[in-house]
Design a protein around this motif. Structure first.
Motif, short mmCIF file in Angstrom:
data_model
loop_
_atom_site.label_atom_id
_atom_site.label_comp_id
_atom_site.label_asym_id
_atom_site.label_seq_id
_atom_site.Cartn_x
_atom_site.Cartn_y
_atom_site.Cartn_z
N PHE A 58 -8.08 7.49 -2.64
CA PHE A 58 -7.94 8.62 -1.72
C PHE A 58 -7.93 8.12 -0.28
CE2 PHE A 58 -10.25 10.27 -5.39
CZ PHE A 58 -9.54 11.43 -5.68
N GLU A 59 -7.21 8.85 0.58
CA GLU A 59 -7.36 8.62 2.01
C GLU A 59 -8.25 9.72 2.56
OE1 GLU A 59 -3.76 8.55 4.39
OE2 GLU A 59 -4.91 8.25 6.24
N ALA A 60 -9.27 9.32 3.33
CA ALA A 60 -10.18 10.29 3.95
C ALA A 60 -9.56 10.79 5.25
CB ALA A 60 -11.52 9.62 4.24
N VAL A 117 -10.05 4.68 4.88
CA VAL A 117 -10.42 5.43 6.08
C VAL A 117 -9.56 4.98 7.25
CG1 VAL A 117 -12.83 5.75 5.34
CG2 VAL A 117 -12.24 3.82 6.81
N ASN A 118 -9.28 5.91 8.14
CA ASN A 118 -8.52 5.58 9.35
C ASN A 118 -9.48 5.07 10.42
OD1 ASN A 118 -5.64 6.65 8.85
ND2 ASN A 118 -6.99 8.31 8.15
N LEU A 119 -9.09 3.98 11.06
CA LEU A 119 -9.94 3.39 12.09
C LEU A 119 -9.19 3.42 13.42
CD1 LEU A 119 -12.67 2.11 11.27
CD2 LEU A 119 -11.62 -0.11 11.68
N LEU A 147 -9.49 -0.19 5.23
CA LEU A 147 -9.41 0.29 6.61
C LEU A 147 -7.94 0.46 6.97
CD1 LEU A 147 -11.98 -2.19 8.25
CD2 LEU A 147 -12.41 0.12 7.33
N GLU A 148 -7.56 1.67 7.38
CA GLU A 148 -6.19 1.89 7.84
C GLU A 148 -6.17 1.77 9.35
OE1 GLU A 148 -4.20 5.37 6.38
OE2 GLU A 148 -4.65 4.90 4.28
N ILE A 149 -5.39 0.82 9.82
CA ILE A 149 -5.31 0.63 11.27
C ILE A 149 -3.87 0.82 11.72
CG2 ILE A 149 -7.24 -1.00 11.26
CD1 ILE A 149 -4.97 -3.19 11.57
N LEU A 177 -1.90 -1.52 7.18
CA LEU A 177 -1.22 -1.22 8.45
C LEU A 177 -0.56 0.14 8.28
CD1 LEU A 177 -0.95 -2.68 11.10
CD2 LEU A 177 1.00 -3.95 10.18
N ASP A 178 -1.11 1.14 9.00
CA ASP A 178 -0.69 2.55 8.86
C ASP A 178 0.55 2.82 9.72
OD1 ASP A 178 -0.90 5.18 8.06
OD2 ASP A 178 -2.85 5.55 8.99
N ASP A 179 1.31 3.84 9.35
CA ASP A 179 2.48 4.26 10.14
C ASP A 179 3.41 3.09 10.42
OD1 ASP A 179 1.14 6.68 10.19
OD2 ASP A 179 0.29 6.36 12.17
N ILE A 198 0.90 -2.37 3.44
CA ILE A 198 1.75 -1.74 4.46
C ILE A 198 1.95 -0.28 4.06
CG2 ILE A 198 4.13 -1.63 5.29
CD1 ILE A 198 4.19 -4.66 5.17
N LYS A 199 1.65 0.63 4.99
CA LYS A 199 1.92 2.05 4.72
C LYS A 199 3.16 2.45 5.49
CE LYS A 199 -1.13 5.12 3.76
NZ LYS A 199 -2.16 6.18 3.98
N LEU A 200 4.22 2.67 4.73
CA LEU A 200 5.49 3.04 5.34
C LEU A 200 5.40 4.44 5.92
CD1 LEU A 200 8.48 2.01 3.08
CD2 LEU A 200 8.50 2.16 5.57
#
Ligand code: C2E
Ligand code: MG
Ligand code: MG
Ligand code: MG
Length: 290
Positions: A58-60, A117-119, A147-149, A177-179, A198-200
């Motif tokens: 899950f993504e918080a 989690v997004n950081l 950690l999503e950065i 690596l988000d976005d 990698i999050k596209l």
């Protein structure tokens, strides 16, 4: 002369600015109250393995349950909190509370899941962050946390960010690596940071039906990621065509409104117990359906 100065300063500091400043100050004090009174909550959005269809984590996503205004989305308060140190406190809460939810699901026999989690870039300046991570992960393997950065982490204080990520890695925590693709120098980040995933960004996924160019970008990023031994998650999957395309091109994992919207933490145990989110996703991911 004093009168002129008064006039000048009136020009630079007009009524609208006073209103803006007083609004910002009011929001700031409301946000501190929200932190002190536990007004934040998490929504969790499922991520699915595309090969097996299994719900793997899950993504918080944080929301503010305002006593009068109702549920407020993060883009309305995260930027303000990033101006100061409130983001440190919120960020640590998201990690500990999010992992408590994961722990609770496991204890109830609902499954073992990974939490992302997004950081904020600013959180790398929180000198309590690494100790907090290791305290929260004492009874759990570190790789249950990701950690999503975003790519702006390196704009300020890149050495500090790289060192914090390295310490997180040493705890077993993974980094995504988000976005991906929306920043200024995506490719150099891939070399400089210990990135596992990698999050596209969804702005690349959305046009894949109409645009051949977008399809080339998506498939090339997937190939590049795999050549670099990284895992790829597609965000913003909204249609079955998106899903089919991503699965066909070996994208590892997917997240989006088609599969599931973010779920209120309080509803999550029930939703999982009923099996609805798993069933819906496996219907979409079933090879016969596609
Ligand atoms: P993000 O990390 O890229 O999160 C994905 C956002 O896309 C979420 O919005 C999610 O609800 C939305 N989304 C998911 N699937 C779909 C889809 O299929 N279509 C569309 N159109 N949207 C989809 P949300 O929850 O409003 O969060 C927005 C941003 O706020 C996040 O972007 C993240 O950057 C930030 N954020 C959220 N929670 C936190 C947090 O705890 N800490 C920090 N620092 N930032 C956070
Ligand atoms: Mg994210
Ligand atoms: Mg994202
Ligand atoms: Mg995005």
């Amino acid at each position: 002369a004093a009168k002129d100065e008064g006039k000048n300063s009136f020009h630079f500091f007009n009524d609208q600015m006073l209103i803006d400043i007083s609004k910002a100050l009011e929001l700031e004090s409301e946000l501190q109250t929200a932190l002190d009174n536990d007004q934040f909550c998490l929504f969790l959005q499922p991520k699915y393995c595309l090969e097996s269809g299994v719900l793997d984590g899950f993504e918080a996503l944080v929301r503010w349950r305002h006593p009068e205004k109702g549920l407020i989305m993060p883009n309305h308060f995260i930027p303000q909190m990033e101006q100061g140190e409130m983001i440190f406190q919120l960020g640590r809460w998201v990690i500990s509370h999010g992992l408590n939810i994961i722990r609770g699901l496991e204890r109830s026999g609902l499954g073992q899941f990974k939490l992302a989690v997004n950081l904020s870039a600013r959180q790398f300046c929180d000198d309590k962050l690494v100790d907090h991570l290791s305290a929260c992960l004492q009874d759990m393997p570190g790789d249950r946390l990701e950690l999503e950065i975003t790519e702006n982490v390196l704009i300020h204080n890149s050495e500090l960010a790289a060192s914090v990520m390295k310490q997180a890695n040493d705890l077993g925590v993974t980094v995504a690596l988000d976005d991906f693709g929306t920043g200024y120098s995506s490719l150099s980040y891939l070399r400089q940071l210990p990135v596992d995933v990698i999050k596209l960004d969804r702005s690349f996924i959305a046009p894949t039906n109409e645009s051949e160019e977008s399809r080339h970008i998506v498939t090339s990023v997937i190939d590049l990621a795999h050549k670099l031994n990284k895992y790829v998650v597609a965000e913003g999957v909204e249609t079955q065509e998106h899903l089919l395309f991503l699965k066909e091109h070996n994208c590892d994992s997917a997240q989006g409104f088609l599969l599931s919207r973010p779920i209120d933490e309080h509803e999550l145990p029930d939703v999982l117990a009923k099996g609805d989110v798993q069933k819906k996703a496996s219907n979409y991911l079933n090879a016969d359906v596609l």
